[in-house]
Design a protein around this motif. Structure first.
Motif, short mmCIF file in Angstrom:
data_model
loop_
_atom_site.label_atom_id
_atom_site.label_comp_id
_atom_site.label_asym_id
_atom_site.label_seq_id
_atom_site.Cartn_x
_atom_site.Cartn_y
_atom_site.Cartn_z
N LEU A 185 0.94 -0.92 -0.08
CA LEU A 185 -0.02 0.02 -0.09
C LEU A 185 0.85 1.41 -0.02
O LEU A 185 0.49 2.12 -0.37
CB LEU A 185 -1.06 -0.12 1.22
N PHE A 258 -7.25 -4.12 -3.79
CA PHE A 258 -6.05 -3.37 -3.98
C PHE A 258 -5.52 -3.53 -5.35
O PHE A 258 -4.88 -2.74 -6.38
CB PHE A 258 -5.04 -3.90 -2.96
N HIS A 261 -8.04 -1.98 -8.03
CA HIS A 261 -8.21 -0.50 -8.24
C HIS A 261 -6.81 0.34 -7.86
O HIS A 261 -6.77 1.52 -7.49
CB HIS A 261 -9.04 0.09 -6.97
N TYR A 262 -5.79 -0.31 -8.00
CA TYR A 262 -4.28 0.25 -8.01
C TYR A 262 -4.17 1.45 -8.69
O TYR A 262 -4.45 1.17 -10.06
CB TYR A 262 -3.48 -0.83 -7.80
N ASP A 263 -3.38 2.53 -8.52
CA ASP A 263 -2.92 3.46 -9.06
C ASP A 263 -1.42 3.91 -8.52
O ASP A 263 -1.44 3.90 -7.37
CB ASP A 263 -3.79 4.42 -9.63
N LEU A 266 -1.79 6.09 -5.16
CA LEU A 266 -2.58 5.74 -3.86
C LEU A 266 -1.71 5.84 -2.68
O LEU A 266 -2.06 6.27 -1.82
CB LEU A 266 -2.86 3.82 -4.33
N GLU A 269 -2.06 9.12 -0.39
CA GLU A 269 -3.53 9.11 0.21
C GLU A 269 -2.89 8.99 1.88
O GLU A 269 -2.68 8.20 2.19
CB GLU A 269 -4.27 8.17 -0.32
N VAL A 272 -4.29 5.99 3.51
CA VAL A 272 -3.84 4.58 3.24
C VAL A 272 -2.69 4.22 4.09
O VAL A 272 -2.42 3.22 4.43
CB VAL A 272 -3.25 4.56 1.80
N HIS A 322 -10.17 7.78 -4.65
CA HIS A 322 -9.64 6.45 -4.08
C HIS A 322 -10.90 5.82 -3.08
O HIS A 322 -10.43 4.71 -2.23
CB HIS A 322 -8.45 6.29 -3.44
#
Length: 344
Positions: A185, A258, A261-263, A266, A269, A272, A322
């Motif tokens: 993450l 994860f 929807h990962y970019d 991330l 944030e 996170v 996100h």
């Protein structure tokens, strides 16, 4: 499928199991021969050989199967022999009738086969004399009883070691998966790294299945077993497994979310970072639960005796796009906390 796979097992059965089978078979043969003079006590030997199983519970089930099968098979053989006479084709008819009777009463495969085999043996080796039939039934019961006594008294196995091993491996890998997800993450991930993370999370499923099977085998080995000192130990392992199993589902789901929807933004944030910290704390508490149960393969020196999950994580709505991923991770994290801490 290779022929050798059908003929050979992946591992040998314990030598103790072989010894118990030999002792039960020889003892049943001698005892039945002494109590019931006449033909060789084949029925007693076969019954003893089949009844000795890895656990007392399995032996008891096999004893019922063998006893009922022999009684029904012998009765069918005697009735057909009295009605149709000592003809060779009556043996074949008895087999078919025995199979039909077993099918009619929805007998298990083992019981159905036993009915047919007993009917065949009585007609092939004996006669239609009712006394002969009664003696074969008594002979079988002697073999069954002797095998049950041998299996109960000669060090009945308690299968706790495999359960301890597999559950410890599951807990250790589950904690490692939480740590891996926490690290992912907070760092930029390449496609290959994302696929590796997903694959490692999915490998928890076969480990979960293996642990469940081992615990079930341990529970069965204690059923009707006079050595019940390990019952509490197996119950504790079952309770821990029931706590860890939902976490396995949550970790796989979080890793999947994860992955989907990962970019690369991330990790920027703030929420996170808080979630990653909670995942590390959850991994710590999973390792702690495994160590408290004294089933950890290799206790980690980094694990504190104090649980790391304290107050539930409170976050504000994310300012970025996100929110779907963060909402999903938060819900799964809440469920993990509920299993480890008991809070809902």
């Amino acid at each position: 499928m290779r022929v050798t796979a059908a003929l050979r097992s992946t591992k040998r059965s314990p030598l103790l199991q072989l010894v118990k089978s030999a002792v039960a078979t020889l003892g049943a043969w001698l005892l039945a021969g002494w109590l019931i003079p006449g033909p060789l006590p084949v029925f007693a030997a076969i019954a003893a050989l089949l009844v000795v199983q890895p656990s007392v519970n399995q032996s008891f089930a096999k004893a019922l199967e063998r006893s009922i099968g022999v009684i029904v098979g012998v009765v069918i053989a005697v009735l057909l022999s009295l009605l149709l006479g000592p003809q060779s084709w009556v043996v074949l008819l008895a087999i078919v009738v025995a199979m039909l009777v077993a099918w009619t009463f929805r007998a298990s495969t083992g019981t159905g086969n036993q009915v047919a085999i007993s009917a065949m043996l009585v007609l092939a080796l004996g006669s239609s004399d009712p006394d002969y039939a009664v003696n074969r039934i008594l002979e079988t019961l002697i073999g069954v009883a002797f095998a049950l006594v041998v299996n109960a008294l000669v060090v009945p196995p308690v299968l706790t070691a495999p359960a301890r091993r597999d559950l410890g491996l599951l807990g250790t890998e589950l904690a490692a998966s939480l740590d891996r997800l926490a690290a992912a993450l907070l760092s930029t991930q390449q496609p290959a790294q994302l696929h590796e993370l997903m694959l490692e999370a999915r490998l928890l499923r076969p480990m979960q299945a293996s642990a469940e099977a081992s615990i079930a085998a341990g529970e069965e080995s204690l059923t009707l077993n006079p050595r019940r000192s390990a019952k509490g130990e197996v119950a504790e392992m079952r309770a821990l497994f029931d706590r860890l199993s939902p976490i396995v589902t949550q970790v796989i789901g979080m890793t999947r979310a994860f992955f989907d929807h990962y970019d690369d933004t991330l990790a920027d944030e703030p929420t996170v970072h808080a979630i990653a910290e909670q995942l590390r704390r959850a991994g710590h508490d999973v390792r702690l639960a495994v160590q408290v149960a004294d089933i950890a393969p290799e206790p980690s020196a980094e694990t504190s005796a104090i649980p790391a999950l304290t107050a539930p994580l409170q976050v504000k709505p994310p300012a970025s796009g996100h929110w779907i991923l963060i909402g999903s991770l938060m819900e799964d994290l809440r469920r993990i906390r509920g299993e480890l801490v008991g809070d809902e």
